[in-house]
Design an enzyme around this catalytic site. Sequence first.
Site, PDB file in Angstrom:
ATOM      1  N   LYS A 207      32.696  68.109  -8.551  1.00  0.00           N
ATOM      2  CA  LYS A 207      32.554  67.076  -7.841  1.00  0.00           C
ATOM      3  C   LYS A 207      32.783  66.833  -6.822  1.00  0.00           C
ATOM      4  O   LYS A 207      33.905  66.949  -5.603  1.00  0.00           O
ATOM      5  CB  LYS A 207      33.404  65.956  -8.524  1.00  0.00           C
ATOM      6  CG  LYS A 207      33.005  64.760  -8.643  1.00  0.00           C
ATOM      7  CD  LYS A 207      33.716  63.924  -8.129  1.00  0.00           C
ATOM      8  CE  LYS A 207      35.020  63.467  -7.602  1.00  0.00           C
ATOM      9  NZ  LYS A 207      34.776  63.681  -5.926  1.00  0.00           N
ATOM     10  N   GLU A 288      46.726  72.139  -4.119  1.00  0.00           N
ATOM     11  CA  GLU A 288      46.298  72.023  -2.724  1.00  0.00           C
ATOM     12  C   GLU A 288      46.424  70.952  -2.411  1.00  0.00           C
ATOM     13  O   GLU A 288      45.694  69.666  -2.114  1.00  0.00           O
ATOM     14  CB  GLU A 288      45.623  73.292  -2.125  1.00  0.00           C
ATOM     15  CG  GLU A 288      45.281  74.619  -2.536  1.00  0.00           C
ATOM     16  CD  GLU A 288      46.556  75.215  -2.712  1.00  0.00           C
ATOM     17  OE1 GLU A 288      47.242  75.202  -1.939  1.00  0.00           O
ATOM     18  OE2 GLU A 288      46.851  75.319  -3.568  1.00  0.00           O
ATOM     19  N   CYS A 322      44.562  69.966   7.234  1.00  0.00           N
ATOM     20  CA  CYS A 322      45.919  70.133   6.652  1.00  0.00           C
ATOM     21  C   CYS A 322      46.878  70.019   6.832  1.00  0.00           C
ATOM     22  O   CYS A 322      47.576  70.482   6.958  1.00  0.00           O
ATOM     23  CB  CYS A 322      45.088  70.497   4.675  1.00  0.00           C
ATOM     24  SG  CYS A 322      44.134  71.716   4.626  1.00  0.00           S
ATOM     25  N   GLU A 418      51.959  62.017   5.829  1.00  0.00           N
ATOM     26  CA  GLU A 418      50.043  62.565   6.285  1.00  0.00           C
ATOM     27  C   GLU A 418      50.128  61.218   6.720  1.00  0.00           C
ATOM     28  O   GLU A 418      49.363  60.201   6.101  1.00  0.00           O
ATOM     29  CB  GLU A 418      49.935  63.111   5.681  1.00  0.00           C
ATOM     30  CG  GLU A 418      49.467  63.569   5.683  1.00  0.00           C
ATOM     31  CD  GLU A 418      48.237  64.765   4.804  1.00  0.00           C
ATOM     32  OE1 GLU A 418      47.828  64.128   4.331  1.00  0.00           O
ATOM     33  OE2 GLU A 418      47.849  65.777   5.204  1.00  0.00           O
TER      34      GLU A 418
HETATM   35  P1  NAD Z   1      41.707  63.173  -1.469  1.00  0.00           P
HETATM   36  O1  NAD Z   1      42.412  63.016  -2.978  1.00  0.00           O
HETATM   37  O2  NAD Z   1      41.219  60.915  -1.696  1.00  0.00           O
HETATM   38  O3  NAD Z   1      40.268  63.607  -2.491  1.00  0.00           O
HETATM   39  C1  NAD Z   1      40.076  64.477  -2.829  1.00  0.00           C
HETATM   40  C2  NAD Z   1      39.419  64.820  -3.761  1.00  0.00           C
HETATM   41  O4  NAD Z   1      40.195  64.154  -5.498  1.00  0.00           O
HETATM   42  C3  NAD Z   1      37.914  63.946  -3.931  1.00  0.00           C
HETATM   43  O5  NAD Z   1      36.453  65.024  -4.265  1.00  0.00           O
HETATM   44  C4  NAD Z   1      38.326  63.217  -4.640  1.00  0.00           C
HETATM   45  O6  NAD Z   1      36.548  62.404  -4.807  1.00  0.00           O
HETATM   46  C5  NAD Z   1      38.693  63.405  -5.614  1.00  0.00           C
HETATM   47  N1  NAD Z   1      39.650  62.106  -6.671  1.00  0.00           N
HETATM   48  C6  NAD Z   1      40.136  60.988  -5.861  1.00  0.00           C
HETATM   49  N2  NAD Z   1      40.357  60.277  -7.347  1.00  0.00           N
HETATM   50  C7  NAD Z   1      41.280  60.988  -8.401  1.00  0.00           C
HETATM   51  C8  NAD Z   1      41.101  60.637  -9.057  1.00  0.00           C
HETATM   52  N3  NAD Z   1      41.875  59.898  -9.843  1.00  0.00           N
HETATM   53  N4  NAD Z   1      40.902  61.824 -10.585  1.00  0.00           N
HETATM   54  C9  NAD Z   1      40.032  62.917  -9.861  1.00  0.00           C
HETATM   55  N5  NAD Z   1      39.751  63.438  -8.550  1.00  0.00           N
HETATM   56  C10 NAD Z   1      40.034  62.320  -7.873  1.00  0.00           C
HETATM   57  O7  NAD Z   1      41.501  63.516  -0.756  1.00  0.00           O
HETATM   58  P2  NAD Z   1      40.476  63.631   0.775  1.00  0.00           P
HETATM   59  O8  NAD Z   1      40.893  62.889   1.475  1.00  0.00           O
HETATM   60  O9  NAD Z   1      39.651  64.038   0.247  1.00  0.00           O
HETATM   61  O10 NAD Z   1      40.909  65.114   1.546  1.00  0.00           O
HETATM   62  C11 NAD Z   1      42.186  65.130   2.385  1.00  0.00           C
HETATM   63  C12 NAD Z   1      43.676  65.484   1.741  1.00  0.00           C
HETATM   64  O11 NAD Z   1      43.184  66.774   1.607  1.00  0.00           O
HETATM   65  C13 NAD Z   1      44.927  65.496   2.896  1.00  0.00           C
HETATM   66  O12 NAD Z   1      46.155  64.988   2.215  1.00  0.00           O
HETATM   67  C14 NAD Z   1      44.494  67.197   2.855  1.00  0.00           C
HETATM   68  O13 NAD Z   1      46.535  67.664   3.323  1.00  0.00           O
HETATM   69  C15 NAD Z   1      44.690  67.367   2.008  1.00  0.00           C
HETATM   70  N6  NAD Z   1      43.722  69.001   2.181  1.00  0.00           N
HETATM   71  C16 NAD Z   1      44.588  70.246   1.889  1.00  0.00           C
HETATM   72  C17 NAD Z   1      44.207  71.697   1.961  1.00  0.00           C
HETATM   73  C18 NAD Z   1      45.453  72.705   1.331  1.00  0.00           C
HETATM   74  O14 NAD Z   1      44.974  73.675   0.981  1.00  0.00           O
HETATM   75  N7  NAD Z   1      46.852  72.962   1.329  1.00  0.00           N
HETATM   76  C19 NAD Z   1      43.192  71.622   1.840  1.00  0.00           C
HETATM   77  C20 NAD Z   1      42.078  70.667   2.672  1.00  0.00           C
HETATM   78  C21 NAD Z   1      42.928  69.012   2.912  1.00  0.00           C
END
Ligand code: NAD
Length: 517
Positions: A207, A288, A322, A418
């Site tokens: 997804k 992650e 990130c 963050e």
């Molecule tokens: P997000 O948590 O909003 O969304 C991530 C994914 O989760 C999306 O596909 C979203 O649709 C899905 N999602 C949202 N709510 C959900 C739920 N209740 N159940 C299941 N899935 C759900 O994050 P984002 O805004 O897409 O990404 C940014 C974040 O990702 C930042 O916090 C960043 O630090 C982190 N990040 C971490 C790494 C790492 O390797 N540690 C790498 C890239 C990004």
Amino acid sequence: MSHTDVFTNEPFTDFSKDENRQKQLDAIKLVESELGKEIPMLIDGKEVWTEGKFNSVNPANYNEVIGVFQNGDASHADQAIEAAYKKFQTWQHTSAEERAGYAFKVADIMRRRRFEINAWMILEAGKSWAEADGDTAEAIDFMDFYGREAIRYSGPQPVTPVSGEENQLFYIPLGVAAAIPPWNFPCAILAGMAAAAWVTGNTVVLKPAEQTPRVGWVYMDILKEAGLPEGVVNFVTGPGPVVGGRMVEHHLTRLISFTGSREVGLQIYEKAAKTPPGQIWMKRVIAEMGGKDAIMVHEDANLDEAVQGVLASAFGFQGQKCSACSRAIVHESLYDEFVEKIAEAAKPLTQGDPRELENYMGPVVDDEAFEKVESYLKIGNEEGRLVAGGEADRSKGYFIRPTVFADIRPDHRLAQEEIFGPVLAVIKSKSWDDGMEIVNGTPYGLTGAVYTASEENQKRAIRDFHVGNLYVNRKCTGALVGAHPFGGFNMSGTDSKAGGRDYLLLFLQAKLASVKI
Ligand code: NAD
């Protein structure tokens, strides 16, 4: 390239060459001719359309619709998981060589379609050419690296010999993997987390993030071109909490691979611990999450190099990595000079529509991100001293200037939370120990860097700086597959080390067979 070659990182495209610039411009044109198309979900190889739709838009120009997507719901997640479960019954028995062969093919197709993939990211995610190209290169690396790793893990593993028995330990896949990537590496993370699952014999429900589904669809198209059998990767779109939420809950889901925010990661971790009726396993979760990454500049640092390292880490891709540096912790002896230099370096950074090569920075990803970052600009003005940036303009796209706040204290919100945008907090430290305490004084532990000339200090940092990825005298972004396996500590996640030799183990379970002879 054959899998027997030693893995090497895919080179980045040199956009100073006319030929490459032309190829990228042509690819942007090609992609522009495909904007606004409606894209289906793909379940068991069949296109699925829904009545409700949602749009993905260009964050540099939000009136430009990138694609129209199906607004899936929990029933589509169910269908996809059931299809993946059915496919798992055969896919799990394919050989590692065969599965790796698909990964190598995908890598080759990505090489051929590189400029097109870049173009989708430039338009849908607001990446500059170089950032988009780095993302595609990383995706190619993941395919090549995980293909080789799947073969390495497929043979019998060493066990202690016992007389009268023939013992073998080997790895088998887990089952259906729910792959839930973020938007910020819409190609590399999405492709990498999905491939790690299927190359080890699992089947996948993927997804994409709501902001970048079009890039996800390019990956699906490439899998099709590579001939990966239908149903191995199923593609569902829709709201994260609805579709992703159901994927996490479903009793046939065996493994969840998530990258995203701390908030959602923790929710998933908790939900996945439940065992609904019919579920005969405990789900495995790879999560992650976020960061509050710091670069510490000690008194013996090369100041100009430190300024350049902080600048690139804080403002590349608008601070939406990130691994991005959001805290510069600077020794008091260099502090004033550092603040002056970083502010001077940030002010002239070019920004605008990333379609234009000369724009180093583009927009933040969407209105939610814009509002969040804007709210932190207000907080920053209350907590610290604005020395660069601070302007936000959403008249056409979501643009926020690279912003630096000086005189932030370690307990300030700007130093703890963050933000995920182009906002840097500069914090003064009194000594090495004080600096290290500030560095480690958040709930996160993803990346970090230290600038110091002394080898003694470098060793201390390597021991004490508590992050998954630590860099010395260089920027804290730009991890390379194989060279810098990636993943963080504490609230930054499960330290899964994507792009490292341990990673595929997370998608496997070990089985022991002992035969009496
Ligand atoms: P997000 O948590 O909003 O969304 C991530 C994914 O989760 C999306 O596909 C979203 O649709 C899905 N999602 C949202 N709510 C959900 C739920 N209740 N159940 C299941 N899935 C759900 O994050 P984002 O805004 O897409 O990404 C940014 C974040 O990702 C930042 O916090 C960043 O630090 C982190 N990040 C971490 C790494 C790492 O390797 N540690 C790498 C890239 C990004």
